[in-house]
Design a protein around this motif. Structure first.
Motif, PDB file in Angstrom:
ATOM      1  N   ASP A   1       8.646  63.636  11.929  1.00 20.10           N
ATOM      2  CA  ASP A   1       7.655  63.168  10.968  1.00 20.10           C
ATOM      3  C   ASP A   1       6.277  63.051  11.622  1.00 20.10           C
ATOM      4  N   ASP A   2       6.239  62.494  12.830  1.00 23.49           N
ATOM      5  CA  ASP A   2       4.971  62.390  13.561  1.00 23.49           C
ATOM      6  C   ASP A   2       4.333  63.766  13.718  1.00 23.49           C
ATOM      7  N   ALA A   3       5.140  64.749  14.097  1.00 20.09           N
ATOM      8  CA  ALA A   3       4.618  66.098  14.330  1.00 20.09           C
ATOM      9  C   ALA A   3       4.009  66.684  13.061  1.00 20.09           C
ATOM     10  N   GLU A   4       4.677  66.510  11.932  1.00 22.37           N
ATOM     11  CA  GLU A   4       4.155  67.074  10.688  1.00 22.37           C
ATOM     12  C   GLU A   4       2.855  66.390  10.274  1.00 22.37           C
ATOM     13  N   LEU A   5       2.783  65.084  10.447  1.00 21.91           N
ATOM     14  CA  LEU A   5       1.550  64.357  10.123  1.00 21.91           C
ATOM     15  C   LEU A   5       0.404  64.790  11.036  1.00 21.91           C
ATOM     16  N   ILE A   6       0.711  65.054  12.302  1.00 19.16           N
ATOM     17  CA  ILE A   6      -0.309  65.536  13.238  1.00 19.16           C
ATOM     18  C   ILE A   6      -0.797  66.916  12.812  1.00 19.16           C
ATOM     19  N   TYR A   7       0.132  67.794  12.441  1.00 15.81           N
ATOM     20  CA  TYR A   7      -0.261  69.157  12.087  1.00 15.81           C
ATOM     21  C   TYR A   7      -1.164  69.180  10.859  1.00 15.81           C
ATOM     22  N   TYR A   8      -0.729  68.541   9.761  1.00 19.07           N
ATOM     23  CA  TYR A   8      -1.454  68.684   8.498  1.00 19.07           C
ATOM     24  C   TYR A   8      -2.723  67.842   8.420  1.00 19.07           C
ATOM     25  N   ASN A   9      -2.866  66.883   9.298  1.00 14.46           N
ATOM     26  CA  ASN A   9      -4.057  66.039   9.244  1.00 14.46           C
ATOM     27  C   ASN A   9      -4.988  66.255  10.441  1.00 14.46           C
TER      28      ASN A   9
END
Length: 585
Positions: free
Chosen positions: A335-343
């Protein structure tokens, strides 16, 4: 009869599924999922657009053979840094896009003539170690190692060896004396590009505190390739010193810390020492509490909040979060990784394909708005962006035995190879995170029964999984939807879901107030375009989605939209008047 067989398969799946769980202990023993190789995937959609634009930028004049090699003065005291990052970015972009680089071979051909008499970049110091030189040559090692993995070009092996032996090994017995006492470091100075601040005994120390451990990451990859025992001893010394450093108290550079942690994950795989994974988990917890911004970027140093982000570190954080999920199975890291990528990654990439620095909204900056502070950090971040985007490509699929993980959704065409010479050729279609479904079409394959695990984070509501229009039974486990299916050529599997609007607390309790919050649509952080602080949004207010993808609060003129953008030229210092408020109270 068919119905009974189907029921038996479902029962069997739920009975044996726990065998496929993994953790930091079991993963090192061989249960770790592995990501798809570049040769087996071709991404499309927004990720492809980002990759190609970054690749184009890295083939512009600045990074061509006549200009990429810098003098000591031109490099700002970072020998090997630009050259190494450029090679690394080109190697990764080339593999992810399946497009041969125009200038990389010439850069490799010219490289030996730019090394010093001992075979590495920069001056030869007698009795001294320059941590910026070790960091820069660490990037050169990373670039050359990745190039060798890709091309198997024996020209680069002597260069990898000379850097490892004549720079890193010759520094042996000095790494244990690297000053990790906060009292010995000036933690209140430094710019966007670090500089040598002072000397301490045999060390020339940088304002980028801890950047010597960037070099450790390169040394570890070189050791993985060369297996020189003396280099292993040096790495052990560096690792021991790094793990003895209190990164928060010393206010270490977050980029250096995260790069070192990626190296530790690699070293755990090499040595089988799972304790390194546990140590990285501890440091990640510190990073989230003291080093991550409200937009999932980074503060340039731990506990220094009125600074700026650095996409080099953002890329490190993204890759590290994925690797922690890979090694532990803990969905929070995914989840952390996806939030980092899209934001963070998506906001930091500029319209020319490069990457730039943003501010850090919060109390220290006296601002709740996200603004651009450097249009492009062409000397480092643009090049690291190539590795970040390329990594996102191969992170699209992971396999472990006959289990196929889809941790992130990207439109693509892929071949998934499984044990026993079995495979699946898959076309993935999606508009995620803006759409509400992901479709997998089986172009070819002989895999038969597979366990398919589809990411289902807390910010979406699963609706249906259908195979050829018929509902499939599934279960939720650890952030994934798990389904046991038999797939053949022509099959079409669709996962539909509903992204939700949700309110979340701020990340950093030291740089925000307890009453402050943020608002999201799916994984997308929403912001309000404004010049002055907006007060009328309250936690839990109902928002209506509009046709352009933005949201309005009924009865007001408050409009929120994602900070995500795809190479929008309006995201620049010139248009900072159009910044977005991202923290509300």
């Amino acid at each position: 009869m068919k119905k009974k067989i189907f029921i038996f398969q479902v029962v069997l799946f739920f009975a044996i599924a726990p065998v496929y769980a993994w953790n930091a202990t079991s993963s090192i023993a061989g249960n770790i999922p592995v990501c798809i190789p570049f040769k087996d995937i071709r991404v499309q959609g927004e990720l492809s657009t980002r990759l190609l634009k970054n690749y184009d930028r890295l083939e512009e004049s600045k990074y061509q053979p006549d200009h990429v090699f810098l003098t000591e003065q031109q490099s700002g005291g970072w020998p090997g840094d630009t050259e190494g990052r450029a090679i690394l970015g080109l190697v990764m972009d080339a593999q992810a896009t399946h497009r041969e680089p125009r200038y990389l071979d010439e850069i490799i051909r010219r490289l030996p003539s730019h090394l010093n008499s001992l075979g590495y970049m920069g001056p030869v110091y007698k009795g001294m170690l320059n941590e910026q030189q070790l960091a820069g040559n660490g990037w050169l090692l990373r670039g050359l190692c990745e190039y060798y993995k890709w091309k198997k070009d024996n020209r680069v092996l002597p260069m990898i060896r000379s850097i490892a032996v004549n720079l890193f090994i010759k520094g042996g017995n000095c790494y244990k004396d690297y000053p990790v006492d906060p009292a010995l470091r000036n933690s209140q100075s430094g710019g966007a590009s670090g500089s040598i601040q002072r000397t301490y005994h045999q060390w020339m120390l940088s304002t980028d505190i801890g950047c010597v451990f960037i070099g450790m990451d390169g040394a570890i990859q070189a050791y993985d390739l060369l297996r020189i025992p003396e280099l292993g001893k040096v790495i052990d010394e560096m690792v021991h010193t790094f793990l003895s450093m209190d990164v928060v108290k010393i206010k270490a550079q977050t980029h250096a810390t995260l790069t070192a942690c990626r190296g530790l994950i690699r070293y755990a795989d090499i040595t089988g020492n799972r304790e390194y994974v546990r140590k990285v988990m501890e440091i990640w917890k510190l990073y989230k509490a003291h080093g991550m911004t409200e937009c999932y970027g980074n503060y340039n140093w731990f506990d220094r909040y009125n600074t700026w982000t650095e996409p080099c570190a953002i890329v490190d954080s993204y890759m590290l979060a994925v690797q922690l999920w890979q090694h532990t199975g803990i969905s929070a890291y995914r989840d952390d990784a996806e939030l980092i990528y899209y934001n963070a990654i998506a906001h930091a990439q500029r319209s020319n394909g490069g990457f730039g620095c943003d501010n850090c909204p919060g109390l220290s900056a006296h601002s709740s708005n996200l603004n651009v502070v450097i249009d492009e950090a062409s000397w480092c971040c643009t090049m690291r962006g190539g590795e970040g985007l390329a990594s996102a490509t191969c992170y699209s699929y992971f396999t472990c035995g006959h289990t196929v993980y889809v941790p992130f959704y990207h439109a693509s065409e892929s071949v998934i190879n499984l044990p026993g010479h079995q495979f699946l050729s898959i076309i993935q279609s999606t508009a995620y995170p803006f759409g509400d479904r992901v479709t997998f079409e089986i172009k070819n394959g002989n895999a038969g029964n597979v366990y398919l695990k589809l990411a289902s984070p807390y910010w979406i509501k699963p609706l249906h999984i259908k195979l050829n229009g018929k509902e499939c039974r599934y279960r939720m486990s650890n952030g994934f939807i798990e389904v046991y299916v038999s797939l053949k050529k022509g099959d079409r599997l669709q996962f539909s879901f509903k992204p939700i609007v949700h309110y979340e607390n701020t990340i950093n309790q030291y740089n925000t107030l307890r009453k402050q919050f943020r608002v999201f649509y799916g994984p997308l952080l929403l912001g309000a375009g404004n010049k002055e602080k907006i007060m009328e949004l309250k936690r839990g207010d109902r928002l209506r989605k509009m046709s352009d993808g933005s949201f309005e609060k009924r009865g007001t003129d408050l409009i929120l939209s994602p900070i995500y953008h795809l190479l929008d030229p309006m995201v620049s210092m010139q248009y900072n008047s159009k910044s977005k408020q991202v923290v509300f109270e």
